[in-house]
Motif scaffolding. Structure first.
Motif: not given
Length: 137
Positions: A50-61
């Motif tokens: 869930q954290m990874i998904n949130r970070y990906k939503e922020q376009n974080m590599p």
């Protein structure tokens, strides 16, 4: 503590099994293996997804996401330091509120398309922030 097989975890996190395999290979997710051939993931793996998904939503590599996850895993909790960080975050949020108030007159000058774009950008980041705050609560 709940444990999940890869299919169950994929469904709960709304990702593919292949994605879970990839994150596991990168060392971003850990699993437990019992006498059977199945991999079992804990609630921690679900939270990490869930954290990874949130970070990906922020376009974080993914490299940066992996670093953040490692820091979280290695960090020991010092309650005084946590409270200082919460105070700093609270101060930062107050600063952001003031900046948004200053932006209000400028936002009123945008055309409909520009306003829609600005709202979308704020919405994505705002919902990510709310999700993180909900997890912390």
């Amino acid at each position: 503590m709940n444990v999940y097989r890869i299919g169950q975890l994929a469904e709960l996190a709304n990702v593919s099994r292949r994605t879970i395999d990839y994150y596991t290979q990168l060392g971003m997710l850990n699993y437990e293996k019992t006498g059977s051939r199945y991999r079992y993931y804990t609630e921690d793996a679900l939270n990490r997804l869930q954290m990874i998904n949130r970070y990906k939503e922020q376009n974080m590599p993914l490299t940066e996401i992996k670093e953040r996850l490692q820091v979280l895993s290695e960090t020991t909790v010092d309650s005084e330091q946590v409270l200082l960080m919460v105070d700093k975050l609270s101060t930062d949020l107050r600063g952001l509120e003031n900046e948004l108030l200053e932006l209000k007159p400028l936002l009123e000058q945008l055309d409909e398309q520009q306003l829609t774009y600005a709202a979308q950008q704020l919405s994505v980041r705002g919902s990510s922030l709310l999700s993180i705050l909900a997890m912390l609560a």
